[in-house]
Scaffold this active site. Sequence first.
Site, PDB file in Angstrom:
ATOM      1  N   LYS A 130     -10.438   6.444   8.764  1.00 12.20           N
ATOM      2  CA  LYS A 130      -9.936   5.919   8.254  1.00 12.20           C
ATOM      3  C   LYS A 130      -8.805   5.610   8.763  1.00 12.20           C
ATOM      4  O   LYS A 130      -8.620   6.311   9.694  1.00 12.20           O
ATOM      5  CB  LYS A 130      -9.405   7.025   6.963  1.00 12.20           C
ATOM      6  N   ALA A 159      -3.115   7.998  -1.329  1.00  9.17           N
ATOM      7  CA  ALA A 159      -2.058   9.163  -0.859  1.00  9.17           C
ATOM      8  C   ALA A 159      -0.929   8.724  -2.458  1.00  9.17           C
ATOM      9  O   ALA A 159      -0.644   7.428  -2.772  1.00  9.17           O
ATOM     10  CB  ALA A 159      -1.641   8.491  -0.199  1.00  9.17           C
ATOM     11  N   ASN A 169      -5.274  14.141  -1.697  1.00  7.98           N
ATOM     12  CA  ASN A 169      -5.904  15.478  -1.221  1.00  7.98           C
ATOM     13  C   ASN A 169      -4.479  16.556  -1.777  1.00  7.98           C
ATOM     14  O   ASN A 169      -5.065  17.610  -2.848  1.00  7.98           O
ATOM     15  CB  ASN A 169      -5.483  15.230  -0.052  1.00  7.98           C
TER      16      ASN A 169
END
Lengths: 255, 67
Positions: free
Chosen positions: A96, A183, A205
């Site tokens: 990534k 995100a 996350n």
Amino acid sequence: MLTIGPYSFHSRLLLGTGKFPDFDTQKQAVEKSETEILTFAVRRMNIFEPNQPNFLEKIDVKKYTLLPNTAGAKTAEEAVRIAKLAKASGLCDMIKVEVIGCDKTLLPDPIETLKASEMLLEEGFIVLPYTSDDVLLAKRLEDLGCHAIMPGASPIGTGLGIVNPLNIHYIIEQSNVPVIVDAGIGVPSDAAKAMELGADGVLLNTAVSGANDPVKMAEAMKYGVLAGRAAFEAGRIPKKLHANASSPLEGMSVL
Amino acid sequence: MKLTVNGREVDVPETVTTVRALLDHFKLNTELAIVEVNQSILDKASRDDEKLSEGDRVEIVQFVGGG
């Protein structure tokens, strides 16, 4: 199936491994999410405290595809170095690309991201750049040969959801490689929204690791992604400006 | 022998002449450790026998939690 380069996955949820309260909670969250791809960062070992536990020791690494990031890099060269270190682990060849250009917003530097992606493609990596929701940049990254495009929904860790769904829509519409919304996801409805727009996957996350109950939120995110994907495949009804009754207008006995 | 490991100058015993000996000296997890010597990243399969010399700059990194 989600196919990225030579790899195929049943799950369309990619999970980050940062900032969980403890490894047991994290392990349960990972299991409940049913993710098959876990992201990691690369950092120095503490040579004077060798016995600190590592999450990699807690899971069956063979069950997951690892997606290390280049977080911490501010230039293409730094990102390439981190990517090479990650690959030297012998555990993965996906990367990534994350080159942050602004400490306040943590938005990616488009020029360095593009440069890093090009260099890493030449080195034979499977390249997944984290990018802003800029439509033309996404196109340029795809034209380079990137294996997936990962536009942010909103800045990292904000939980604001998709702030520019139109741009995400344009990126998905033009893209011939998987688009993974990465995100800014806060709740399962954000993940579902991304999938309804036609995203191939969602990477999150903090929404899980920072929830009061990360294990339950991990499961909720799994359902959010599944529901959104199913809805996309089913095909939504067109939006209309005026009502259209769903009950028959004929045969009413009371009037 | 003086080395710079993860940005810190350290003095290791003369017996520490290879990468593997250095990892063992600091009791580091050899499975997790990824090693770079003088900006050259070492292949995991062959790195253990890599010789270290006075003044070498060694980076030892690993995967940690991240998004």
